[in-house]
Design a protein around this motif. Structure first.
Motif, PDB file in Angstrom:
ATOM      1  N   LEU A   3       0.820  -1.216   0.000  1.00  0.00           N
ATOM      2  CA  LEU A   3       0.000   0.000   0.000  1.00  0.00           C
ATOM      3  C   LEU A   3       0.851   1.262   0.000  1.00  0.00           C
ATOM      4  O   LEU A   3       0.526   2.256  -0.657  1.00  0.00           O
ATOM      5  CB  LEU A   3      -0.948  -0.009   1.204  1.00  0.00           C
ATOM      6  CG  LEU A   3      -2.104  -1.005   1.090  1.00  0.00           C
ATOM      7  CD1 LEU A   3      -2.859  -1.091   2.398  1.00  0.00           C
ATOM      8  CD2 LEU A   3      -3.055  -0.604  -0.032  1.00  0.00           C
ATOM      9  N   GLY A   4       1.962   1.226   0.738  1.00  0.00           N
ATOM     10  CA  GLY A   4       2.838   2.400   0.773  1.00  0.00           C
ATOM     11  C   GLY A   4       3.424   2.692  -0.594  1.00  0.00           C
ATOM     12  O   GLY A   4       3.429   3.832  -1.073  1.00  0.00           O
ATOM     13  N   LEU A   5       3.900   1.643  -1.244  1.00  0.00           N
ATOM     14  CA  LEU A   5       4.503   1.794  -2.563  1.00  0.00           C
ATOM     15  C   LEU A   5       3.452   2.249  -3.569  1.00  0.00           C
ATOM     16  O   LEU A   5       3.693   3.141  -4.395  1.00  0.00           O
ATOM     17  CB  LEU A   5       5.122   0.458  -2.985  1.00  0.00           C
ATOM     18  CG  LEU A   5       6.109   0.502  -4.132  1.00  0.00           C
ATOM     19  CD1 LEU A   5       7.234   1.449  -3.805  1.00  0.00           C
ATOM     20  CD2 LEU A   5       6.664  -0.893  -4.386  1.00  0.00           C
ATOM     21  N   ALA A   6       2.274   1.644  -3.502  1.00  0.00           N
ATOM     22  CA  ALA A   6       1.197   2.030  -4.420  1.00  0.00           C
ATOM     23  C   ALA A   6       0.846   3.506  -4.238  1.00  0.00           C
ATOM     24  O   ALA A   6       0.615   4.223  -5.228  1.00  0.00           O
ATOM     25  CB  ALA A   6      -0.036   1.165  -4.166  1.00  0.00           C
ATOM     26  N   GLY A   7       0.798   3.959  -2.996  1.00  0.00           N
ATOM     27  CA  GLY A   7       0.497   5.368  -2.739  1.00  0.00           C
ATOM     28  C   GLY A   7       1.546   6.279  -3.361  1.00  0.00           C
ATOM     29  O   GLY A   7       1.226   7.277  -4.009  1.00  0.00           O
ATOM     30  N   ALA A   8       2.823   5.926  -3.177  1.00  0.00           N
ATOM     31  CA  ALA A   8       3.897   6.766  -3.722  1.00  0.00           C
ATOM     32  C   ALA A   8       3.831   6.820  -5.246  1.00  0.00           C
ATOM     33  O   ALA A   8       3.965   7.886  -5.855  1.00  0.00           O
ATOM     34  CB  ALA A   8       5.248   6.226  -3.261  1.00  0.00           C
ATOM     35  N   VAL A   9       3.612   5.659  -5.883  1.00  0.00           N
ATOM     36  CA  VAL A   9       3.522   5.630  -7.353  1.00  0.00           C
ATOM     37  C   VAL A   9       2.322   6.437  -7.825  1.00  0.00           C
ATOM     38  O   VAL A   9       2.395   7.215  -8.782  1.00  0.00           O
ATOM     39  CB  VAL A   9       3.421   4.173  -7.856  1.00  0.00           C
ATOM     40  CG1 VAL A   9       3.137   4.145  -9.353  1.00  0.00           C
ATOM     41  CG2 VAL A   9       4.700   3.424  -7.563  1.00  0.00           C
ATOM     42  N   MET A  10       1.199   6.299  -7.108  1.00  0.00           N
ATOM     43  CA  MET A  10      -0.015   6.994  -7.512  1.00  0.00           C
ATOM     44  C   MET A  10       0.173   8.511  -7.413  1.00  0.00           C
ATOM     45  O   MET A  10      -0.282   9.256  -8.278  1.00  0.00           O
ATOM     46  CB  MET A  10      -1.157   6.558  -6.612  1.00  0.00           C
ATOM     47  CG  MET A  10      -2.473   6.669  -7.296  1.00  0.00           C
ATOM     48  SD  MET A  10      -3.512   5.303  -6.803  1.00  0.00           S
ATOM     49  CE  MET A  10      -4.792   5.443  -8.013  1.00  0.00           C
ATOM     50  N   LEU A  66      -1.142   7.644   1.623  1.00  0.00           N
ATOM     51  CA  LEU A  66      -1.073   9.095   1.825  1.00  0.00           C
ATOM     52  C   LEU A  66      -0.115   9.447   2.961  1.00  0.00           C
ATOM     53  O   LEU A  66       0.776  10.283   2.813  1.00  0.00           O
ATOM     54  CB  LEU A  66      -2.479   9.616   2.148  1.00  0.00           C
ATOM     55  CG  LEU A  66      -2.637  11.116   2.268  1.00  0.00           C
ATOM     56  CD1 LEU A  66      -2.828  11.719   0.907  1.00  0.00           C
ATOM     57  CD2 LEU A  66      -3.821  11.458   3.148  1.00  0.00           C
ATOM     58  N   LEU A  67      -0.290   8.768   4.087  1.00  0.00           N
ATOM     59  CA  LEU A  67       0.542   9.043   5.257  1.00  0.00           C
ATOM     60  C   LEU A  67       2.016   8.818   4.952  1.00  0.00           C
ATOM     61  O   LEU A  67       2.863   9.668   5.212  1.00  0.00           O
ATOM     62  CB  LEU A  67       0.144   8.101   6.403  1.00  0.00           C
ATOM     63  CG  LEU A  67      -1.072   8.455   7.234  1.00  0.00           C
ATOM     64  CD1 LEU A  67      -1.532   7.260   8.028  1.00  0.00           C
ATOM     65  CD2 LEU A  67      -0.721   9.589   8.179  1.00  0.00           C
TER      66      LEU A  67
END
Lengths: 354, 352
Positions: free
Chosen positions: B92-99, B282-283
């Protein structure tokens, strides 16, 4: 999206209202469209009285309303179908008007009460009431009212910084909404299965067990708050020009905004309290009405009439589409309103406006 | 800054050593690694039950005191749960950064943008109409739902030349997410059995997950991570705008599609395993950017390290906060929503 290109349309009449410093400019087209929508809604409402497990002829419905039919038919029409039909009309009008107020405040169709967290807050209140005092009628209603109004004020306070801007209000609302939705799903896990299903059905927005006791609060709220909203419409439209312009024209900006917010929350909260959070009516009704009236902005009265029509039709579909069982009306409005919303965003992206 | 290192997790430390101008990166890697070790230990030792620490260590090392229940609990529940927290958090963290890089939008988060809702809706439909249960089969549904939603939200939300690009994307995501959640909700209401199963999964929790769940999502998280870690340089040039990126020789369309594919794999797998979880991306992306700066060659690996830390901490917090366990999804929402609100209050003009 809805720029007020023409603030004062050409074909208006000035009406003086019976209290000081209040007037109304009546746009003839808006008035005509509102009247027409209201009439169609009323017709659908009457027609819906004839439909159900027991098919009743229109003549018999009228007789039952007048009290001249046999006892069974009278009971079905008066005690079961009429309250439901009235909730559809009044609740739809309240939701449509509330949506118009919020969309005018945020100058954005997405600034509707169902997107910015009030529904989630009302649901939270209800679930808490179900957890703490068991799922009673009174607890549900009180919880929904307190939850919805509390959330609305919280969003307003959090978004307030040198005044409130439309976009900030929406994004703050979205954040609060996400937080509460997550909390709701957690509360739902902590209920017994039967209670959870009951709460979840309410949470989808359902007219299945409304009676006269639910009609009165909505009727009273609509009778008090819709006129209050109408009094505010003049200032509402000046506010849409932007805060500075409105101030220059002598509008007390933040006070007007708070008053509008209270009226809007009140209208949404009372419907939510009796029937659960009904998604997207408040969002879609003002937008559709705006396109029909060509008024160049959201207007309260046509939005209310459109809301009444939408919710009445939605309830009719919810009652008949998988008969004999019933869908929660909120599910119907989510499907139809959601599709319209995505189309709205899509077409606005095609036109190159935001 | 001339790119010299190939993007890989192991080389992030070397990167930091090459450019001492930003001590942040090294601190992040070191701090996160230490925290991660500490949290894994804590996660193995702390549970909502009442098993002593000595007992736990014995069970982990296989020196069982003959109490098979304890051993089973630790080995079959607590260990996989910890591993799963690392996997889901990283995804989820990686997906957030890519998004956020793809959309050039600091508010982009897979949960906010409706991708997780799409995965959830697909799983709910599958449970109601096809009788699909178990993570290994749910993963495929979740992936399909996530993919369809990602493409829809991205297409609608980034179209047009509006000045409110950032806000519009978020609003589109919220709208689509609301529709999908509403539909999924309606479907589950039809059948009490489905409702009961889905409501526990919908919260976003790692409770009761076992090795089969870990194995089911491992390949997808792995593939998504590899794809994402191949992207930072292209994403860096995308930040300059499409035209500038194209003139620098970046394949804009390929980059976008690869990025969307990575986000879909990561979010779909994470949602299938743990339910819809918002705000983690996001966080993490915000915290990491504040420390290591805007260079995605640092942000992506750092997010990959920092997200599991946060997620595992949230999971442990949920275990000890209330007697009956607070699901990790609720904890992340309560941490993330205030951040979102603070961000919109900080800048005049809000989320533009």
């Amino acid at each position: 999206m809805n720029t007020t290109e023409r603030i004062w349309p050409a074909r208006t009449r000035l009406l003086r209202l019976p209290w000081p410093d209040a007037w109304a400019r009546v746009d003839l087209r808006v008035a005509a469209v509102s009247a027409l929508l209201a009439l169609v809604a009323l017709a659908v409402c009457l027609w819906s009285l004839t439909i159900g497990e027991l098919a009743i002829a229109p003549s018999e419905v009228l007789a039952a309303l007048a009290g001249d039919a046999d006892e069974g038919v009278t009971r079905v029409v008066r005690e079961w179908r009429l309250p439901r039909a009235l909730i559809g009309l009044l609740g739809g009008a309240a939701l449509g008007a509330s949506g118009a107020i919020f969309q005018s405040l945020t100058r954005n169709p997405l600034g509707s009460p169902d997107i910015i967290g009030f529904n989630a807050g009302a649901y939270t209140g209800t679930l808490l009431a179900a957890l703490l005092i068991g799922g009673s009628e009174l607890g549900t209603t009180a919880g929904a009212l307190l939850g919805g109004i509390g959330t609305g004020l919280l969003v307003y306070v959090l978004a307030f910084r040198h005044g409130v801007q439309g976009y900030r209000l929406i994004v703050v609302g979205v954040g609060v909404s996400a937080l509460l939705t997550s909390l709701n799903s957690y509360l739902l896990v902590n209920l017994r299965r039967e209670d959870a299903i009951a709460a979840a059905t309410w949470g989808a927005g359902s007219f299945n067990d409304v009676g006269w006791s639910e009609v009165w609060p909505v009727l009273i709220a609509a009778a008090l708050l819709l006129p209050a909203g109408l009094v505010l419409t003049g200032r509402m439209r000046l506010l849409e020009l932007g805060d500075d312009a409105a101030r220059a024209l002598g509008v007390p900006v933040e006070r007007t905004r708070l008053a509008m917010l209270l009226v809007g929350i009140g209208l949404t909260a009372v419907v939510t309290a009796v029937a659960g959070p009904i998604a997207f009516v408040a969002l879609v009704a003002p937008q559709l009405a705006m396109r029909l009236t060509r008024a160049g902005g959201v207007r309260l009265l046509p939005a209310a009439a459109m809301g009444a029509l939408l919710l009445t039709c939605g309830d009719l579909i919810a009652r008949t589409v998988i008969a004999p069982s019933q869908l929660p009306v909120g599910v119907v409005t989510v499907c139809l309103g959601g599709a319209y919303l995505v189309w709205l965003l899509w077409s606005s992206s095609r036109r190159g406006t935001a | 800054m001339p790119p010299t290192a190939s993007p890989a997790v192991a080389q992030d430390a070397d990167l930091a050593r090459e450019r001492p101008s930003r001590p942040g990166a090294r601190a992040v890697v070191l701090g996160c690694s230490l925290l991660l070790i500490a949290l894994v230990a804590a996660s193995l030792l702390v549970g909502s039950g009442s098993i002593g620490i000595a007992e736990t260590i014995d069970a982990l090392l296989g020196r069982g005191s003959g109490d098979t229940t304890t051993e089973l609990l630790i080995r079959e529940y607590r260990v996989p749960r910890t591993v799963l927290a690392l996997l889901v958090g990283a995804a989820l963290g990686l997906a957030g950064a890519v998004m956020q890089a793809l959309t050039r939008n600091p508010l982009a988060d897979p949960g906010l943008l409706g991708v997780n809702a799409g995965a959830y809706a697909a799983v709910a439909f599958g449970a109601a109409f096809l009788g699909v249960n178990g993570t290994d089969r749910q993963v495929w549904l979740a992936l399909a739902g996530a993919a369809a939603t990602a493409v829809l939200v991205y297409t609608v939300g980034t179209g047009g030349r509006g000045s409110h690009g950032a806000a519009k994307l978020v609003l589109t995501g919220v709208a689509v997410g609301a529709v999908l959640s509403g539909l999924a909700f309606a479907v589950t209401l039809i059948d009490p059995e489905t409702f009961d199963r889905v409501r526990f999964w919908q919260v976003g929790s790692l409770q009761g997950r076992q090795w089969d769940t870990v194995l089911a999502i491992l390949p997808f998280v792995g593939a998504g991570t590899l794809l994402a870690l191949a992207l930072p340089r292209s994403l860096n040039s995308l930040a300059l705008g499409d035209d500038a990126a194209a003139s620098l020789g970046t394949r804009v369309v390929t980059t976008r599609l690869t990025g969307l594919l990575a986000v879909t794999l990561l979010c779909g797998a994470a949602t299938a395993a743990a339910g819809p979880i918002s705000f983690l991306g996001l966080l993490v992306a915000h915290g990491v950017r504040a420390v290591v700066g805007p260079d995605l060659r640092r942000i992506l690996p750092a997010s990959l390290l920092a997200a599991p830390v946060l997620f595992l901490a949230a999971d442990i917090l949920g275990r000890v906060l209330v007697p009956a366990e607070l699901p990790v999804g609720v904890v992340t929402a309560f941490l993330g929503a205030p951040l979102l609100i603070a961000l919109t209050r900080r800048r005049p003009g809000g989320a533009r």
